[in-house]
Scaffold this motif. Structure first.
Motif, PDB file in Angstrom:
ATOM      1  N   ILE A  11       0.567  -1.089  -0.034  1.00  0.00           N
ATOM      2  CA  ILE A  11      -0.203   0.292   0.140  1.00  0.00           C
ATOM      3  C   ILE A  11       1.017   0.977   0.237  1.00  0.00           C
ATOM      4  O   ILE A  11       0.601   2.569  -0.983  1.00  0.00           O
ATOM      5  CB  ILE A  11      -1.012   0.018   1.387  1.00  0.00           C
ATOM      6  CG1 ILE A  11      -2.203  -1.340   1.500  1.00  0.00           C
ATOM      7  CG2 ILE A  11      -1.750   1.655   1.814  1.00  0.00           C
ATOM      8  CD1 ILE A  11      -2.983  -1.245   2.184  1.00  0.00           C
ATOM      9  N   GLN A  12       1.539   0.929   0.648  1.00  0.00           N
ATOM     10  CA  GLN A  12       3.137   2.553   0.707  1.00  0.00           C
ATOM     11  C   GLN A  12       3.441   2.539  -0.825  1.00  0.00           C
ATOM     12  O   GLN A  12       4.314   4.285  -1.197  1.00  0.00           O
ATOM     13  CB  GLN A  12       3.886   2.267   1.785  1.00  0.00           C
ATOM     14  CG  GLN A  12       3.321   2.759   3.401  1.00  0.00           C
ATOM     15  CD  GLN A  12       3.987   2.120   4.709  1.00  0.00           C
ATOM     16  OE1 GLN A  12       5.368   0.964   4.230  1.00  0.00           O
ATOM     17  NE2 GLN A  12       3.845   2.310   5.994  1.00  0.00           N
ATOM     18  N   ASN A  16      -0.310   5.340  -6.160  1.00  0.00           N
ATOM     19  CA  ASN A  16      -2.342   5.943  -5.687  1.00  0.00           C
ATOM     20  C   ASN A  16      -2.763   5.182  -5.051  1.00  0.00           C
ATOM     21  O   ASN A  16      -2.069   4.010  -3.769  1.00  0.00           O
ATOM     22  CB  ASN A  16      -3.087   6.006  -7.556  1.00  0.00           C
ATOM     23  CG  ASN A  16      -2.091   7.014  -8.244  1.00  0.00           C
ATOM     24  OD1 ASN A  16      -2.114   8.622  -7.950  1.00  0.00           O
ATOM     25  ND2 ASN A  16      -2.415   7.193  -9.191  1.00  0.00           N
ATOM     26  N   SER A  17      -3.948   5.226  -4.614  1.00  0.00           N
ATOM     27  CA  SER A  17      -4.350   5.275  -3.230  1.00  0.00           C
ATOM     28  C   SER A  17      -4.423   3.117  -4.610  1.00  0.00           C
ATOM     29  O   SER A  17      -4.834   3.286  -5.632  1.00  0.00           O
ATOM     30  CB  SER A  17      -5.775   4.879  -3.285  1.00  0.00           C
ATOM     31  OG  SER A  17      -6.678   5.236  -3.928  1.00  0.00           O
ATOM     32  N   ILE A  48      -2.941   3.662   7.808  1.00  0.00           N
ATOM     33  CA  ILE A  48      -3.639   3.638   6.142  1.00  0.00           C
ATOM     34  C   ILE A  48      -5.157   4.214   6.492  1.00  0.00           C
ATOM     35  O   ILE A  48      -5.908   4.693   7.627  1.00  0.00           O
ATOM     36  CB  ILE A  48      -3.919   2.328   5.583  1.00  0.00           C
ATOM     37  CG1 ILE A  48      -4.170   1.753   5.857  1.00  0.00           C
ATOM     38  CG2 ILE A  48      -2.124   1.818   5.199  1.00  0.00           C
ATOM     39  CD1 ILE A  48      -5.188   0.277   5.476  1.00  0.00           C
ATOM     40  N   ARG A  60      -4.259   4.152   1.135  1.00  0.00           N
ATOM     41  CA  ARG A  60      -3.529   4.502   0.882  1.00  0.00           C
ATOM     42  C   ARG A  60      -2.985   4.659   2.534  1.00  0.00           C
ATOM     43  O   ARG A  60      -3.500   5.229   2.951  1.00  0.00           O
ATOM     44  CB  ARG A  60      -3.836   5.978   0.231  1.00  0.00           C
ATOM     45  CG  ARG A  60      -4.731   7.268   0.289  1.00  0.00           C
ATOM     46  CD  ARG A  60      -4.880   8.593  -0.165  1.00  0.00           C
ATOM     47  NE  ARG A  60      -5.493   9.418   0.616  1.00  0.00           N
ATOM     48  CZ  ARG A  60      -5.275  10.174   1.739  1.00  0.00           C
ATOM     49  NH1 ARG A  60      -4.221  10.628   2.174  1.00  0.00           N
ATOM     50  NH2 ARG A  60      -6.017  10.259   1.996  1.00  0.00           N
TER      51      ARG A  60
END
Length: 124
Positions: A11-12, A16-17, A48, A60
């Protein structure tokens, strides 16, 4: 086997998301329900942010610009529904805030221990 830390790292690293569907494509061995549980843990742990709802929900990382410097109330502190509404209002992005005029004379006219904003009954 996939771990929650690998999920957070993905996720990091996303530009983008990232949606749950995209996460499951990256980790085909990951059970959907496990992924949802881990995402909830990461949200509750303020790692997140979830945006949107339903199939369009995306995730995100919590970054400097996303309010990581704000006070975050842990889940074990009970808050009323009104308190949560106030926190949500305060935590909204600056673009969503409505500008308010400021009257400098309000501050200039204040004399400590002589003039008061609140009435005497409210001060007591």
């Amino acid at each position: 086997m996939t771990t929650v830390n690998e999920l957070l790292q993905s996720i990091q690293e996303a530009e983008n998301s990232i949606s749950l569907g995209q996460i499951l494509e990256i980790y085909p061995d990951l059970n959907r329900r496990t992924a949802q549980r881990w995402l909830r843990q990461l949200i509750d742990g303020n790692k997140i942010i979830a945006e949107g709802s339903g199939p369009a929900r995306a995730y995100r990382p919590l970054t400097e610009g996303a309010g990581s410097d704000r006070d975050i109330y842990p889940n074990y502190i009970p808050l009323s529904a009104d308190s949560r509404d106030i926190l949500d209002y305060i935590d909204q992005p600056l673009e969503a805030c409505h500008p308010v005029g400021y009257d400098i004379t309000f501050l200039q006219d204040y004399q400590p221990n002589e003039s008061f904003y609140l009435s005497e009954t409210l001060r007591r």
